[in-house]
Design a protein around this motif. Structure first.
Motif, mmCIF file in Angstrom:
data_model
loop_
_atom_site.group_PDB
_atom_site.id
_atom_site.type_symbol
_atom_site.label_atom_id
_atom_site.label_comp_id
_atom_site.label_asym_id
_atom_site.label_seq_id
_atom_site.Cartn_x
_atom_site.Cartn_y
_atom_site.Cartn_z
ATOM 1 N N LEU A 43 3.070 9.453 -5.778
ATOM 2 C CA LEU A 43 3.546 10.786 -5.680
ATOM 3 C C LEU A 43 4.883 10.933 -6.159
ATOM 4 O O LEU A 43 5.183 12.174 -6.503
ATOM 5 C CB LEU A 43 3.872 10.821 -3.865
ATOM 6 N N GLN A 44 5.675 10.098 -6.691
ATOM 7 C CA GLN A 44 6.835 10.444 -7.344
ATOM 8 C C GLN A 44 6.714 10.831 -8.554
ATOM 9 O O GLN A 44 7.294 11.710 -9.239
ATOM 10 C CB GLN A 44 7.559 8.777 -7.605
ATOM 11 N N LEU A 45 5.661 10.213 -9.561
ATOM 12 C CA LEU A 45 5.277 10.594 -10.751
ATOM 13 C C LEU A 45 4.320 12.167 -10.828
ATOM 14 O O LEU A 45 4.622 12.825 -11.529
ATOM 15 C CB LEU A 45 4.430 9.643 -11.419
ATOM 16 N N LEU B 120 -1.874 8.209 1.947
ATOM 17 C CA LEU B 120 -0.665 7.789 2.377
ATOM 18 C C LEU B 120 -0.480 8.190 4.041
ATOM 19 O O LEU B 120 0.146 7.126 4.739
ATOM 20 C CB LEU B 120 0.799 8.517 1.613
ATOM 21 N N VAL B 121 -0.780 9.204 4.577
ATOM 22 C CA VAL B 121 -0.886 9.368 5.758
ATOM 23 C C VAL B 121 -1.979 8.490 6.450
ATOM 24 O O VAL B 121 -1.384 7.839 7.643
ATOM 25 C CB VAL B 121 -1.616 10.860 5.839
ATOM 26 N N PHE B 122 -2.995 7.946 5.999
ATOM 27 C CA PHE B 122 -3.865 7.067 6.736
ATOM 28 C C PHE B 122 -3.019 5.608 6.630
ATOM 29 O O PHE B 122 -3.081 4.775 7.635
ATOM 30 C CB PHE B 122 -4.925 6.873 5.965
ATOM 31 N N ALA B 123 -2.305 5.389 5.506
ATOM 32 C CA ALA B 123 -1.745 4.000 5.410
ATOM 33 C C ALA B 123 -0.649 3.730 6.426
ATOM 34 O O ALA B 123 -0.311 2.997 6.942
ATOM 35 C CB ALA B 123 -1.095 3.922 4.035
ATOM 36 N N LYS B 124 0.393 5.037 6.587
ATOM 37 C CA LYS B 124 1.367 5.071 7.502
ATOM 38 C C LYS B 124 0.911 4.511 9.182
ATOM 39 O O LYS B 124 1.606 4.204 9.674
ATOM 40 C CB LYS B 124 2.113 6.181 7.505
ATOM 41 N N ARG B 125 -0.495 4.938 9.312
ATOM 42 C CA ARG B 125 -0.944 4.615 10.680
ATOM 43 C C ARG B 125 -1.171 3.075 10.813
ATOM 44 O O ARG B 125 -1.337 2.727 11.841
ATOM 45 C CB ARG B 125 -2.131 5.379 10.807
ATOM 46 N N LEU B 126 -1.037 2.172 9.785
ATOM 47 C CA LEU B 126 -1.195 0.980 9.928
ATOM 48 C C LEU B 126 0.072 0.317 10.293
ATOM 49 O O LEU B 126 0.403 -0.836 10.757
ATOM 50 C CB LEU B 126 -1.684 0.262 8.596
ATOM 51 N N THR B 127 1.397 1.295 10.308
ATOM 52 C CA THR B 127 2.635 0.435 10.547
ATOM 53 C C THR B 127 2.877 0.468 12.192
ATOM 54 O O THR B 127 2.264 1.127 12.914
ATOM 55 C CB THR B 127 3.785 1.569 9.788
ATOM 56 N N ILE B 128 3.646 -0.561 12.573
ATOM 57 C CA ILE B 128 4.031 -0.800 13.735
ATOM 58 C C ILE B 128 5.017 0.312 14.339
ATOM 59 O O ILE B 128 4.956 0.796 15.396
ATOM 60 C CB ILE B 128 4.397 -2.228 14.026
ATOM 61 N N ASP B 129 5.926 0.457 13.509
ATOM 62 C CA ASP B 129 7.190 1.322 14.045
ATOM 63 C C ASP B 129 6.874 2.675 13.966
ATOM 64 O O ASP B 129 6.253 3.217 12.994
ATOM 65 C CB ASP B 129 8.507 1.114 13.003
ATOM 66 N N GLN C 222 -2.721 15.085 -4.484
ATOM 67 C CA GLN C 222 -3.267 15.088 -3.118
ATOM 68 C C GLN C 222 -4.033 13.843 -2.377
ATOM 69 O O GLN C 222 -3.884 13.635 -1.298
ATOM 70 C CB GLN C 222 -4.064 16.460 -2.943
ATOM 71 N N ASP C 223 -4.738 13.189 -3.379
ATOM 72 C CA ASP C 223 -5.526 12.093 -2.924
ATOM 73 C C ASP C 223 -4.505 10.957 -2.358
ATOM 74 O O ASP C 223 -4.589 10.301 -1.485
ATOM 75 C CB ASP C 223 -6.334 11.531 -4.005
ATOM 76 N N ALA C 224 -3.341 10.871 -3.120
ATOM 77 C CA ALA C 224 -2.561 9.719 -2.887
ATOM 78 C C ALA C 224 -1.555 10.306 -1.550
ATOM 79 O O ALA C 224 -1.289 9.512 -0.463
ATOM 80 C CB ALA C 224 -1.262 9.527 -3.899
ATOM 81 N N ALA C 225 -1.349 11.809 -1.394
ATOM 82 C CA ALA C 225 -0.839 12.253 -0.050
ATOM 83 C C ALA C 225 -1.761 11.855 1.063
ATOM 84 O O ALA C 225 -1.002 11.590 2.058
ATOM 85 C CB ALA C 225 -0.358 13.661 -0.297
ATOM 86 N N ASN C 226 -2.952 12.035 0.971
ATOM 87 C CA ASN C 226 -3.755 11.887 2.258
ATOM 88 C C ASN C 226 -4.001 10.455 2.464
ATOM 89 O O ASN C 226 -3.834 10.218 3.631
ATOM 90 C CB ASN C 226 -5.001 12.538 1.462
ATOM 91 N N THR D 216 0.903 -1.261 0.107
ATOM 92 C CA THR D 216 0.007 -0.117 -0.049
ATOM 93 C C THR D 216 0.827 1.156 -0.070
ATOM 94 O O THR D 216 0.741 2.045 -0.834
ATOM 95 C CB THR D 216 -0.920 0.160 1.239
ATOM 96 N N ILE D 217 1.788 1.379 0.973
ATOM 97 C CA ILE D 217 2.617 2.556 1.089
ATOM 98 C C ILE D 217 3.483 2.612 -0.116
ATOM 99 O O ILE D 217 3.696 3.695 -0.858
ATOM 100 C CB ILE D 217 3.656 2.319 2.342
ATOM 101 N N TYR D 218 4.015 1.358 -0.630
ATOM 102 C CA TYR D 218 4.955 1.408 -1.656
ATOM 103 C C TYR D 218 4.345 1.807 -3.078
ATOM 104 O O TYR D 218 4.786 3.014 -3.786
ATOM 105 C CB TYR D 218 5.499 0.043 -2.095
ATOM 106 N N ASN D 219 3.205 1.741 -3.221
ATOM 107 C CA ASN D 219 2.105 2.263 -4.335
ATOM 108 C C ASN D 219 1.972 3.757 -4.390
ATOM 109 O O ASN D 219 1.926 4.604 -5.229
ATOM 110 C CB ASN D 219 1.203 1.098 -4.614
#
Length: 252
Positions: A81-83, A94-103, A88-92, A73-76
């Motif tokens: 965002l690289q391209l 990504l914020v939610f996806a990072k909340r799923l990480t443990i670290d 903004q949709d991808a940026a938003n 999820t985060i990778y894609n």
């Protein structure tokens, strides 16, 4: 004969493009119907054809998010965002996806220039900055010509001042282009794809473990030795991780 071959190439290219568009539409339909696996399959076929786009990676990220695959999820979203840094949709998401990480890694304080660079300058790619530089160079030449051929003293002053401003903007945008190009080429990042991995203090399996990482964590790659990658976290920690346990973000 050459004309016939050229025509065949054009027709095949058009059919190829149509196929990708149809796959994208099909994937969207499957996604809306809740068939995430089939939607993902359609999007991946487009990627296999090499017709990548920010929208494609955004949709792939959404599929992996629904399938609870944090790393993918985060990778894609990162690839989207690289391209297109302005997606903004991808940026938003990504914020939610990072909340799923443990670290939970606390980022080191950034300088004013680093904040400015991240918040504004990196919003467009170095290729786009190069286009800005070309535009200002053309405007400089154009206003200088207006200055040279003008007879009115007031117009001469106006065109002279404008050309000076344009050349200043040209050199500024050129410096930004050079900096962004070097930054993009020197900055290699990857996403941890394994559920849990240990980071060593040396690129050997029997070396000391310094810390652990979990799926979805973004790391900066500093070096490569055999099957190991030297990585750095945003909090400054450095160590070695097996190359197969991270997926490098491509440099477009």
């Amino acid at each position: 004969m050459k004309k016939i071959l050229f025509l065949l190439v054009c027709i095949s290219h058009f059919a190829f493009a149509q196929t990708s568009e149809e796959l994208f539409a099909t994937g969207n339909t499957f996604y809306k119907e809740g068939d995430i696996e089939k939607a993902l399959e359609s999007y991946l076929k487009i990627e296999d054809q090499g017709r990548i786009s920010s929208e494609l990676f955004f949709n792939l990220g959404n599929c992996y998010y629904k399938l609870n695959k944090v790393g993918a999820t985060i990778y894609n979203y990162e690839r989207a965002l690289q391209l297109d840094p302005l997606n903004q949709d991808a940026a938003n998401n990504l914020v939610f996806a990072k909340r799923l990480t443990i670290d939970r890694i606390e980022e080191l304080p950034k300088s004013i220039f680093e904040k400015l660079n991240e918040k504004y300058l990196q919003k467009i790619s170095y290729n786009q900055w190069a286009i800005v530089s070309c535009v200002f160079s053309l405007l400089t030449a154009l206003f200088f010509l207006f200055f040279y051929f003008s007879y009115s003293s007031s117009k001469k002053r106006f065109f002279f001042v404008t050309s000076i401003l344009c050349i200043l903007f040209f050199f500024t945008s050129l410096a930004i282009t050079y900096h962004q190009y070097n930054y993009a080429k020197d900055s290699i990042y990857g996403i941890v794809f394994t559920e849990k991995t240990t980071v060593k203090n040396e690129p050997t399996s029997n070396s000391e473990e310094v810390f652990t990482l979990h799926e979805g964590t973004k790391v900066k790659v500093l070096d490569t030795v055999d099957d190991w990658k030297k990585i750095k976290l945003v909090d400054g920690k450095i160590g070695w991780i097996l190359a197969k346990e991270i997926q490098l973000l491509p440099q477009f």
